[in-house]
Design a protein around this motif. Sequence first.
Motif, PDB file in Angstrom:
ATOM      1  N   ARG A 125      51.102 -26.247 -31.389  1.00  0.00           N
ATOM      2  CA  ARG A 125      51.059 -25.601 -30.406  1.00  0.00           C
ATOM      3  C   ARG A 125      49.872 -24.204 -31.239  1.00  0.00           C
ATOM      4  N   GLU A 171      51.746 -26.096 -24.777  1.00  0.00           N
ATOM      5  CA  GLU A 171      51.342 -24.762 -23.904  1.00  0.00           C
ATOM      6  C   GLU A 171      50.496 -24.936 -23.380  1.00  0.00           C
ATOM      7  N   LEU A 187      47.891 -23.007 -22.107  1.00  0.00           N
ATOM      8  CA  LEU A 187      47.531 -22.407 -22.175  1.00  0.00           C
ATOM      9  C   LEU A 187      46.373 -23.015 -23.272  1.00  0.00           C
ATOM     10  N   ASP A 188      47.151 -23.707 -24.048  1.00  0.00           N
ATOM     11  CA  ASP A 188      46.538 -23.409 -25.095  1.00  0.00           C
ATOM     12  C   ASP A 188      45.291 -24.555 -25.628  1.00  0.00           C
ATOM     13  N   VAL A 245      41.754 -18.974 -22.992  1.00  0.00           N
ATOM     14  CA  VAL A 245      42.262 -17.756 -23.274  1.00  0.00           C
ATOM     15  C   VAL A 245      42.933 -17.406 -24.010  1.00  0.00           C
ATOM     16  N   HIS A 246      42.597 -16.442 -24.943  1.00  0.00           N
ATOM     17  CA  HIS A 246      43.547 -15.893 -26.659  1.00  0.00           C
ATOM     18  C   HIS A 246      44.947 -15.716 -26.506  1.00  0.00           C
ATOM     19  N   PRO A 247      45.780 -16.096 -27.344  1.00  0.00           N
ATOM     20  CA  PRO A 247      47.315 -16.459 -27.402  1.00  0.00           C
ATOM     21  C   PRO A 247      48.140 -14.536 -27.740  1.00  0.00           C
ATOM     22  N   SER A 269      46.272 -13.518 -24.925  1.00  0.00           N
ATOM     23  CA  SER A 269      46.055 -12.445 -23.644  1.00  0.00           C
ATOM     24  C   SER A 269      47.051 -13.710 -22.485  1.00  0.00           C
ATOM     25  N   TYR A 270      47.534 -14.264 -23.588  1.00  0.00           N
ATOM     26  CA  TYR A 270      48.366 -15.522 -22.490  1.00  0.00           C
ATOM     27  C   TYR A 270      49.069 -14.596 -21.304  1.00  0.00           C
ATOM     28  N   ALA A 288      47.947 -13.652 -18.439  1.00  0.00           N
ATOM     29  CA  ALA A 288      47.344 -15.050 -18.166  1.00  0.00           C
ATOM     30  C   ALA A 288      48.231 -15.812 -17.243  1.00  0.00           C
ATOM     31  N   ARG A 289      49.366 -15.386 -17.598  1.00  0.00           N
ATOM     32  CA  ARG A 289      50.494 -16.136 -16.486  1.00  0.00           C
ATOM     33  C   ARG A 289      50.737 -15.386 -15.731  1.00  0.00           C
ATOM     34  N   ILE A 347      39.325 -14.271 -18.540  1.00  0.00           N
ATOM     35  CA  ILE A 347      40.372 -15.238 -17.449  1.00  0.00           C
ATOM     36  C   ILE A 347      40.385 -15.539 -16.897  1.00  0.00           C
TER      37      ILE A 347
END
Length: 399
Positions: free
Chosen positions: A295, A324, A326-327, A331-333, A335-336, A339-340, A372
């Motif tokens: 991660r 993850e 999104l990793d 996308v920066h963590p 902003s997760y 994003a979801r 995003i």
Amino acid sequence: QDDAALAAARTRYESAVARCLGVADRGRPADSWLIQTAQVAWRSRLLSRLTADLRGRMFAAAEDEAVRVFAANLRDVLLAAPAGNRATLGLDPGLRTGVKVAVVDGTGKVVATDTVYPHAPLRKWDEALATLVRLARQHAVELVAIGNGTASRETDKLAAELIKRLPEVDRKPQKLVVSEAGASVYSASALAAAELPGMDVSLRGAVSIARRLQDPLAELVKIDPKSIGVGQYQHDVTASKLDRSLDAVVEDCVNAVGVDVNTASPALLSRVAGVGPLLSENIVAYRNEHGPFARRTDLKKVPRLGAKAFEQCAGFLRITGGAEPLDASSVHPESYAVARKIRAAAGSAPASSLDPRDFVDETFGLPTVQDILSELDKPGRDPRPAFAAATFSDGIEKI
């Protein structure tokens, strides 16, 4: 005639200066002296100052343009299309010293090296060809990278003959000519000695040629940008101005493409915003000791990589196949969550079909949400163009 024209022009300018100062021969006792004074002022003061000022302005404009062209060319080279993770045979051409050979696998690891002498004066063509055929078969070579230096065209013929002699398969290797600018600089560097310990300096150039076909950006960041051969008059411009411009271009390119934190070299990681040389070494050391990162948040366990550094670098570091999804995106963590939320609202429709204003709040502004949405439409997309091979036309060798 040129001297006469120059003298006439000087006289006209001196007369013009006198008129601008309101000086003229009106028959007064001091008029002649005043005109001479105006002429001397023009020759010894005004002309030299104006000349220096004009030359300074022209030099500054030319310097800025030279740096701009250098930076633009460097950007094009760094963002050239990568061939990808394919086994590659690198050939560093030479005549008397022979053709240096290196085979790297899909990850860039060196699996074989050799030196062959197909050209004058030894002309061991068949022996060289046999060696290359053996290496290509043994390591399932998909690409042949040929340096564009001395004996490049002759070595290109050797590569063409190599491809003909390989057994009939679904897809024969492709051969491409690659710029070898800076390869010798890299070969003799401390970085090359650390990456390829015990390897002869001449063979390191062949390794660099093979790797820069697989991923130009990852390999060329190891070389001083001024040694890549994409600009002119680099010794005539202000070194600090050129260095700042080129370093900014390298960092922009690296951050635009993104870096796989589990495979990147320290040289590539050091160009990521917020990382630098010390943290890049710590990341690689941690990766070697504890295995691949699962991660992005695991990066916080790296010594000296604090919250501020993580905030700066996390969006540019990628982890593919991790826990993850999104990793693997830009996308920066931080902003997760949004994003979801966007992904859930979109369902099976593309994210770009949504109105970004619906997801703006005190934390995330419109530009962030738009980025995003773009990333979710094409997650992890490489901004570089698709790889395409270019070859020389056979038979065209003389003007």
